[in-house]
Design a protein around this motif. Sequence first.
Motif, PDB file in Angstrom:
ATOM      1  N   ILE A 286     -55.548  74.668-178.219  1.00 55.36           N
ATOM      2  CA  ILE A 286     -54.106  74.933-178.600  1.00 55.36           C
ATOM      3  C   ILE A 286     -53.484  74.526-177.412  1.00 55.36           C
ATOM      4  CG2 ILE A 286     -52.553  76.815-178.592  1.00 55.36           C
ATOM      5  CD1 ILE A 286     -54.563  78.739-179.602  1.00 55.36           C
ATOM      6  N   PRO A 287     -52.279  73.709-177.678  1.00 55.97           N
ATOM      7  CA  PRO A 287     -51.550  73.073-176.740  1.00 55.97           C
ATOM      8  C   PRO A 287     -50.513  73.992-175.996  1.00 55.97           C
ATOM      9  CG  PRO A 287     -50.668  72.360-178.985  1.00 55.97           C
ATOM     10  CD  PRO A 287     -51.683  73.151-178.924  1.00 55.97           C
ATOM     11  N   VAL A 288     -50.262  73.877-174.637  1.00 58.58           N
ATOM     12  CA  VAL A 288     -49.487  74.565-174.068  1.00 58.58           C
ATOM     13  C   VAL A 288     -48.116  73.554-174.065  1.00 58.58           C
ATOM     14  CG1 VAL A 288     -48.720  75.513-171.613  1.00 58.58           C
ATOM     15  CG2 VAL A 288     -50.963  75.686-172.313  1.00 58.58           C
ATOM     16  N   LEU A 289     -47.202  74.120-174.535  1.00 58.30           N
ATOM     17  CA  LEU A 289     -45.779  73.370-174.748  1.00 58.30           C
ATOM     18  C   LEU A 289     -44.705  73.619-173.714  1.00 58.30           C
ATOM     19  CD1 LEU A 289     -45.324  74.130-178.715  1.00 58.30           C
ATOM     20  CD2 LEU A 289     -46.316  72.016-177.397  1.00 58.30           C
ATOM     21  N   LYS A 290     -44.837  74.986-173.061  1.00 60.79           N
ATOM     22  CA  LYS A 290     -43.694  75.510-172.436  1.00 60.79           C
ATOM     23  C   LYS A 290     -44.229  76.345-171.350  1.00 60.79           C
ATOM     24  CE  LYS A 290     -39.510  74.623-173.568  1.00 60.79           C
ATOM     25  NZ  LYS A 290     -38.138  74.780-174.239  1.00 60.79           N
ATOM     26  N   THR A 291     -43.945  76.429-169.972  1.00 62.82           N
ATOM     27  CA  THR A 291     -44.376  77.513-168.988  1.00 62.82           C
ATOM     28  C   THR A 291     -42.807  77.787-168.491  1.00 62.82           C
ATOM     29  OG1 THR A 291     -46.387  76.580-168.829  1.00 62.82           O
ATOM     30  CG2 THR A 291     -45.684  78.381-167.282  1.00 62.82           C
TER      31      THR A 291
ATOM     32  N   TYR B 248     -49.045  70.723-155.317  1.00 57.89           N
ATOM     33  CA  TYR B 248     -50.066  69.941-156.204  1.00 57.89           C
ATOM     34  C   TYR B 248     -50.820  70.997-157.081  1.00 57.89           C
ATOM     35  CZ  TYR B 248     -54.347  67.305-157.484  1.00 57.89           C
ATOM     36  OH  TYR B 248     -55.232  66.762-158.395  1.00 57.89           O
ATOM     37  N   GLY B 249     -51.338  71.950-156.471  1.00 57.70           N
ATOM     38  CA  GLY B 249     -51.750  73.143-157.244  1.00 57.70           C
ATOM     39  C   GLY B 249     -51.214  73.835-158.149  1.00 57.70           C
ATOM     40  N   VAL B 250     -50.002  74.284-157.925  1.00 65.01           N
ATOM     41  CA  VAL B 250     -49.034  75.005-158.509  1.00 65.01           C
ATOM     42  C   VAL B 250     -48.604  74.115-159.731  1.00 65.01           C
ATOM     43  CG1 VAL B 250     -46.701  75.881-158.849  1.00 65.01           C
ATOM     44  CG2 VAL B 250     -48.073  76.405-156.915  1.00 65.01           C
ATOM     45  N   GLU B 251     -48.328  72.782-159.586  1.00 63.77           N
ATOM     46  CA  GLU B 251     -47.808  71.963-160.731  1.00 63.77           C
ATOM     47  C   GLU B 251     -49.040  71.703-161.846  1.00 63.77           C
ATOM     48  OE1 GLU B 251     -46.974  67.193-161.778  1.00 63.77           O
ATOM     49  OE2 GLU B 251     -47.137  67.824-159.458  1.00 63.77           O
ATOM     50  N   HIS B 252     -50.176  71.489-161.457  1.00 65.03           N
ATOM     51  CA  HIS B 252     -51.323  71.614-162.291  1.00 65.03           C
ATOM     52  C   HIS B 252     -51.448  72.828-163.095  1.00 65.03           C
ATOM     53  CE1 HIS B 252     -51.893  67.994-160.202  1.00 65.03           C
ATOM     54  NE2 HIS B 252     -52.712  67.348-161.170  1.00 65.03           N
ATOM     55  N   MET B 253     -51.433  74.147-162.403  1.00 63.55           N
ATOM     56  CA  MET B 253     -51.557  75.454-163.149  1.00 63.55           C
ATOM     57  C   MET B 253     -50.481  75.579-163.989  1.00 63.55           C
ATOM     58  SD  MET B 253     -53.224  77.046-159.638  1.00 63.55           S
ATOM     59  CE  MET B 253     -54.653  76.324-159.052  1.00 63.55           C
ATOM     60  N   ASN B 254     -49.346  75.149-163.692  1.00 64.93           N
ATOM     61  CA  ASN B 254     -48.110  75.446-164.614  1.00 64.93           C
ATOM     62  C   ASN B 254     -48.368  75.003-166.124  1.00 64.93           C
ATOM     63  OD1 ASN B 254     -45.567  75.335-162.143  1.00 64.93           O
ATOM     64  ND2 ASN B 254     -46.523  77.045-162.956  1.00 64.93           N
ATOM     65  N   ARG B 255     -49.286  73.582-165.974  1.00 67.24           N
ATOM     66  CA  ARG B 255     -49.485  73.033-167.090  1.00 67.24           C
ATOM     67  C   ARG B 255     -50.450  73.877-167.969  1.00 67.24           C
ATOM     68  NH1 ARG B 255     -51.115  67.006-164.722  1.00 67.24           N
ATOM     69  NH2 ARG B 255     -49.052  66.705-163.427  1.00 67.24           N
ATOM     70  N   ALA B 256     -51.180  74.610-167.361  1.00 72.51           N
ATOM     71  CA  ALA B 256     -52.049  75.516-168.081  1.00 72.51           C
ATOM     72  C   ALA B 256     -51.330  76.834-168.739  1.00 72.51           C
ATOM     73  CB  ALA B 256     -53.373  75.871-167.454  1.00 72.51           C
ATOM     74  N   GLY B 257     -50.002  77.021-168.315  1.00 74.42           N
ATOM     75  CA  GLY B 257     -49.348  78.253-168.693  1.00 74.42           C
ATOM     76  C   GLY B 257     -49.561  79.457-167.642  1.00 74.42           C
TER      77      GLY B 257
ATOM     78  N   LEU C  78     -43.087  83.386-169.208  1.00 71.18           N
ATOM     79  CA  LEU C  78     -43.600  83.388-170.671  1.00 71.18           C
ATOM     80  C   LEU C  78     -44.374  81.850-170.588  1.00 71.18           C
ATOM     81  CD1 LEU C  78     -40.317  84.192-170.683  1.00 71.18           C
ATOM     82  CD2 LEU C  78     -40.642  84.229-172.946  1.00 71.18           C
ATOM     83  N   VAL C  79     -45.195  81.928-171.824  1.00 72.63           N
ATOM     84  CA  VAL C  79     -45.834  80.806-172.002  1.00 72.63           C
ATOM     85  C   VAL C  79     -45.763  80.322-173.702  1.00 72.63           C
ATOM     86  CG1 VAL C  79     -48.075  81.782-172.546  1.00 72.63           C
ATOM     87  CG2 VAL C  79     -47.956  79.423-172.003  1.00 72.63           C
ATOM     88  N   VAL C  80     -45.191  79.292-174.019  1.00 71.94           N
ATOM     89  CA  VAL C  80     -45.037  78.744-175.351  1.00 71.94           C
ATOM     90  C   VAL C  80     -46.115  78.035-175.728  1.00 71.94           C
ATOM     91  CG1 VAL C  80     -43.246  77.642-176.932  1.00 71.94           C
ATOM     92  CG2 VAL C  80     -42.544  78.888-174.879  1.00 71.94           C
ATOM     93  N   LEU C  81     -46.803  78.348-176.929  1.00 72.70           N
ATOM     94  CA  LEU C  81     -48.128  77.683-177.326  1.00 72.70           C
ATOM     95  C   LEU C  81     -47.754  76.745-178.717  1.00 72.70           C
ATOM     96  CD1 LEU C  81     -50.884  80.460-176.684  1.00 72.70           C
ATOM     97  CD2 LEU C  81     -50.040  78.342-175.159  1.00 72.70           C
ATOM     98  N   GLY C  82     -48.434  75.991-178.912  1.00 74.76           N
ATOM     99  CA  GLY C  82     -48.205  75.131-180.175  1.00 74.76           C
ATOM    100  C   GLY C  82     -48.831  75.816-181.551  1.00 74.76           C
TER     101      GLY C  82
ATOM    102  N   ILE D 282     -31.962  78.385-177.415  1.00 75.51           N
ATOM    103  CA  ILE D 282     -33.191  77.586-177.677  1.00 75.51           C
ATOM    104  C   ILE D 282     -33.687  77.942-178.901  1.00 75.51           C
ATOM    105  CG2 ILE D 282     -35.357  76.601-176.841  1.00 75.51           C
ATOM    106  CD1 ILE D 282     -33.077  78.306-174.237  1.00 75.51           C
ATOM    107  N   ASP D 283     -34.000  76.950-179.898  1.00 74.06           N
ATOM    108  CA  ASP D 283     -34.575  77.280-181.114  1.00 74.06           C
ATOM    109  C   ASP D 283     -36.068  76.979-180.788  1.00 74.06           C
ATOM    110  OD1 ASP D 283     -35.591  77.646-183.573  1.00 74.06           O
ATOM    111  OD2 ASP D 283     -34.156  76.006-184.625  1.00 74.06           O
ATOM    112  N   LEU D 284     -36.763  78.093-181.018  1.00 74.64           N
ATOM    113  CA  LEU D 284     -38.394  77.913-180.964  1.00 74.64           C
ATOM    114  C   LEU D 284     -39.099  77.250-181.986  1.00 74.64           C
ATOM    115  CD1 LEU D 284     -39.166  81.472-179.326  1.00 74.64           C
ATOM    116  CD2 LEU D 284     -39.438  79.258-177.949  1.00 74.64           C
ATOM    117  N   GLU D 285     -38.364  76.997-183.160  1.00 76.88           N
ATOM    118  CA  GLU D 285     -38.847  76.038-184.066  1.00 76.88           C
ATOM    119  C   GLU D 285     -40.155  76.940-184.781  1.00 76.88           C
ATOM    120  OE1 GLU D 285     -38.780  72.135-182.703  1.00 76.88           O
ATOM    121  OE2 GLU D 285     -36.826  71.967-183.191  1.00 76.88           O
ATOM    122  N   GLY D 286     -40.268  78.265-184.734  1.00 75.68           N
ATOM    123  CA  GLY D 286     -41.565  78.858-184.994  1.00 75.68           C
ATOM    124  C   GLY D 286     -42.794  78.882-184.030  1.00 75.68           C
ATOM    125  N   LYS D 287     -42.488  78.265-182.974  1.00 74.28           N
ATOM    126  CA  LYS D 287     -43.637  78.239-182.139  1.00 74.28           C
ATOM    127  C   LYS D 287     -43.867  79.824-181.424  1.00 74.28           C
ATOM    128  CE  LYS D 287     -43.919  73.837-181.966  1.00 74.28           C
ATOM    129  NZ  LYS D 287     -42.815  73.461-182.841  1.00 74.28           N
TER     130      LYS D 287
END
Length: 759
Positions: A743-748, A428-437, A725-729, A272-277
């Motif tokens: 800062i956007p959370v792009l991937k958890t 429900y809680g886990v899904e929302h918390m994953n979005r925060a990294g 890991l958490v990938v940030l923008g 996976i290319d992180l494209e500089g992230k």
Amino acid sequence: MVQTDHIRIAIDGPAAAGKSTAARGLAKVLGVDYIDTGAMYRAVALKLIRNEVSYQDADGLTNLLAHTDVDFDSGHVLLDGEIVDELIRSPEVSRLASESSAVLAIREKLSALQRGIAAQKSVVMDGRDIGTHVLPDAEFKFFLTASVQVRAERRALEMEAKGITADRETIEADIRARDERDSTRAHHPLAQAGDAILIDSTELDAQDVVDRMMAHIFQQREVIMDYLYYNGTIRTMNDNRDVVQAIGIQDGRIAFAGTNEEAKSISATEKIDLEGKFVLPGFDDSHMHLLHYSFINRAFPLLGVNSLQKILDNAKAYVAENQPWPEGKWLFGRGWNHEFFEDEKRFITRHDLDKISTDIPIIFIRVCGHIAAANSLATELMLAHPKAPGMMDKIEPENGLFKEAALKISYEIMAPPSQAEIEDMILYGVEHMNRAGLTTVQTDDFMSLPGKDWKTISAAYQNLEKQGKLNMRINNQASFATPGELKAFLDTGFYKEPKGDRFKIACIKIFQDGSLGARTALLREDYEGYPGERGIMMHDQNELNDMVSMAHDAGLPAVTHCIGDKAADMMIDAVEYALKENPRPDHRHGIVHLQITDMDILERMKELGMTAMVQPVFSGYDMDIVADRVGKKRESTSYLWKTLIKMGIHSSGGSDAPVERFDVLENIQIGVTREKLTGGPENGWMPEERLSVDEALRMFGYEAAYASFDEHQKGTLEVGKLADLVVLGEDICTVDPHNIKDIPVLKTIVGGEVVYEAS
């Protein structure tokens, strides 16, 4: 784990070189069994004592060994099927084990047992002749050593941590003598195997040793990694703060961390290319209430409503829209904050809630969770509960106000949710918390739902883990209201049972006071402008001592909710009491919140090795009320997040959600700027307590992992650790601190698998 069906690792070396520590750490990282060969010699010594057989009696020894079996199960040492963990640690057994370990018959018997264990399963085994005699064909061999001076110092520190006086010259002389005996004995002397990797730990800590071993293991195995991320800025947050460009993942763990050039030679199923992230260790919230967050988000919404009248109007409309109202159902909500009301800055009362309805029970809990308003019907029902007479100091019947434990009476009257409903809340809680990294949360859940049923809550988590649906690591902070309830829980032994990597009992959570906003935090002196008002004490000193000691004796940290300075004093006294009765150096007992303090409190915590679980986000709101509640003098020594770190007190970061949002980036921004998210004050509130970005990241990474004894598993991105890991923008370390929240959370990623990806 390394891609192999069977792996045997031998670690040899002289006394006090750190073999056992390294072996345990390596076994934990690899997910294999650690075989404590020293414990096996102790077990034989115990049997010699029990049977009154001398190791010098050849015939008696031969007969005894012929009927002896030593094995390991779930971390326990078994002697002929009996767990003997504690029995083999007595001074008498230790002395005899040291003397008898040189006897050839005993060494050959145990070597045979050790080979048999290693033939059955993957193991890490340490000793003095493992690689040369016991497992000469082990897949990996290490010889761990260190200078005599450093080994003597380590042994001295171990003794002093146990309250034993240590004479360093004597210890060094003893170690030199032991080295001489071990290396010159007639049978299987201490020696480095020809194919063993030498590691000198003189200037290395335990994690460094494990890292070097893991790096060698991964380099030597032909591994096709599951995932290889490259072309990124990957901040490992390790001790050196190394920044790498690529990271490889195998079986849920980090198998490689290095440059793009080094990554070219690595095979992977997916690249996976992180494209500089930008990549960081997954965020770890060291204190929150996951289930209560989900529960209140499915209840009547109160968060953010800025007037009392709006709450009443919204609630009337809600009841009208949901007619016919189910019989026995309560109207429940949490989140009001009178400080934000634009019409009347006062607590809600039963008289207000009666305007919504007098026919259905209503309870609205303040955002802090420490005071609630009930309407007349709910007040009547709660006052009729058997527990109410013992809590009248926490109840104002005329206003329908219930404080601290008294408000939880409602949870014993409302219908409890089913396991299926709890599982839905968790997801429900886990899904929302994953979005925060977030990849780990340390959550206080057992008193968060009606019914307060820890068994059903635990079963829900375990069932989701079993089904592979739990996309978060859950470290449960098991909370109980009374010593009796805590003892009943500990007596079940359940806290030892969870064996997976997604759910465990991490500590015992205790409540000692309330909140600053509700003036229920327990203070040494009166609240400013409120003569005689010092908050609420949840447990007297004897009761708190009992609860902390029960957790301590069970091998669990006790972490206690203390917002006021008096509450902190009492918790520190309780830890002192537990350690006096049962000394243990690495206990990690701690204080959650730790808001109103002074240097005496912090110095006592440092001396005892206690931890702090703080919420940097609290300063964003509390800066407007602290002086009003406790005055300028006490304000000046409170919320000392930077000071904690400077003093070397292990301090982790949390949100206390749903009291505050679990947005880690918002939390970090407030900690770094000491300003509100909306701006100001200029240069921050108590600017000397502003955190660096690095310090804040460590609080929500390594330090949070340390709080739950997981620092060897996560918190940094190092070979062998969990691939969370958490990938940030944007790069959090270079962006304007006032823009961290944006800062956007792009991937958890949890255990190597993507659990959230921004669309």
